[in-house]
Design a protein around this motif. Structure first.
Motif, PDB file in Angstrom:
ATOM      1  N   TYR A  84       0.875  -1.027  -0.176  1.00 24.60           N
ATOM      2  CA  TYR A  84      -0.168   0.098   0.226  1.00 24.60           C
ATOM      3  C   TYR A  84       0.759   1.349   0.066  1.00 24.60           C
ATOM      4  N   VAL A  85       2.026   1.307   0.896  1.00 25.24           N
ATOM      5  CA  VAL A  85       2.760   2.455   0.758  1.00 25.24           C
ATOM      6  C   VAL A  85       3.465   2.670  -0.284  1.00 25.24           C
ATOM      7  N   LYS A  86       4.017   1.770  -0.989  1.00 23.64           N
ATOM      8  CA  LYS A  86       4.935   1.793  -2.139  1.00 23.64           C
ATOM      9  C   LYS A  86       3.821   2.392  -3.277  1.00 23.64           C
ATOM     10  N   GLN A  89       3.393   5.948  -2.791  1.00 23.83           N
ATOM     11  CA  GLN A  89       4.287   6.705  -2.981  1.00 23.83           C
ATOM     12  C   GLN A  89       4.474   7.017  -4.576  1.00 23.83           C
ATOM     13  N   GLY A  90       4.295   5.947  -5.087  1.00 23.06           N
ATOM     14  CA  GLY A  90       4.271   6.205  -6.755  1.00 23.06           C
ATOM     15  C   GLY A  90       3.331   7.075  -7.235  1.00 23.06           C
ATOM     16  N   ALA A  94       4.334  10.464  -9.104  1.00 19.07           N
ATOM     17  CA  ALA A  94       3.664  10.807 -10.577  1.00 19.07           C
ATOM     18  C   ALA A  94       3.132  12.308 -10.161  1.00 19.07           C
ATOM     19  N   ARG A  95       2.406  12.608  -9.523  1.00 24.09           N
ATOM     20  CA  ARG A  95       1.593  13.615  -9.129  1.00 24.09           C
ATOM     21  C   ARG A  95       2.608  14.754  -8.976  1.00 24.09           C
ATOM     22  N   LEU A  96       3.821  14.596  -8.337  1.00 22.77           N
ATOM     23  CA  LEU A  96       4.950  15.563  -8.243  1.00 22.77           C
ATOM     24  C   LEU A  96       5.762  15.656  -9.669  1.00 22.77           C
ATOM     25  N   ASP A  97       6.013  14.821 -10.450  1.00 23.77           N
ATOM     26  CA  ASP A  97       6.317  14.878 -11.832  1.00 23.77           C
ATOM     27  C   ASP A  97       5.447  15.775 -12.591  1.00 23.77           C
TER      28      ASP A  97
END
Length: 137
Positions: A84-86, A89-90, A94-97
């Motif tokens: 769930y955490v990974k 984080q993914g 993606a949102r940060l990019d």
């Protein structure tokens, strides 16, 4: 009070003794220790509290638990949480990019507009200066 033919008369009233005795046929007993499935119920009263750490005493080895199954459950729980955490984080990465791309696009567009405005102002100033020099005084 109740009206009857234009006059009032007293009807009923509050019961003088509102404390009723238990009727065992309907209410059962109140305040006695009761049990569910043959086990005495306990509450958080001081009579039920021994002051011990309940969590620590309830997790002791009783010889009936299968330690292998408990270990499997812990490992499964750990893996599910990490999955769930990974995954989360993914999604965040993606949102940060995407956010960084939008920022760069915005800055490029803003700089383009700023450049166009500066050129327009320069042209306007040059025109105003030329108009001032052409006019005879």
């Amino acid at each position: 009070m109740k009206a009857s033919n234009g006059t009032t008369q007293d009807v009923g009233g509050r019961r003088k003794n509102s404390k009723r005795e238990d009727e065992s046929g309907r209410l059962g007993e109140y305040g006695q220790d009761s049990s569910v499935n043959g086990t005495k119920q306990i509450g958080a009263t001081s009579a039920d509290s021994s002051g011990e750490n309940i969590i620590r005493t309830s997790v002791t080895w009783d010889g009936r638990s299968d330690a292998g199954k408990i270990l499997e459950e812990v490992l499964l729980l750990k893996q599910q949480f990490l999955d769930y955490v990974k995954s989360h984080q993914g999604r965040l990465e993606a949102r940060l990019d995407e956010s960084k791309k939008q920022e760069q696009k915005f800055l490029a567009n803003a700089e383009g507009l700023e450049l166009r405005l500066r050129k327009a102002l320069t042209i306007q100033q040059t025109k105003d200066e030329s108009d001032n020099t052409e006019e005879p005084e």
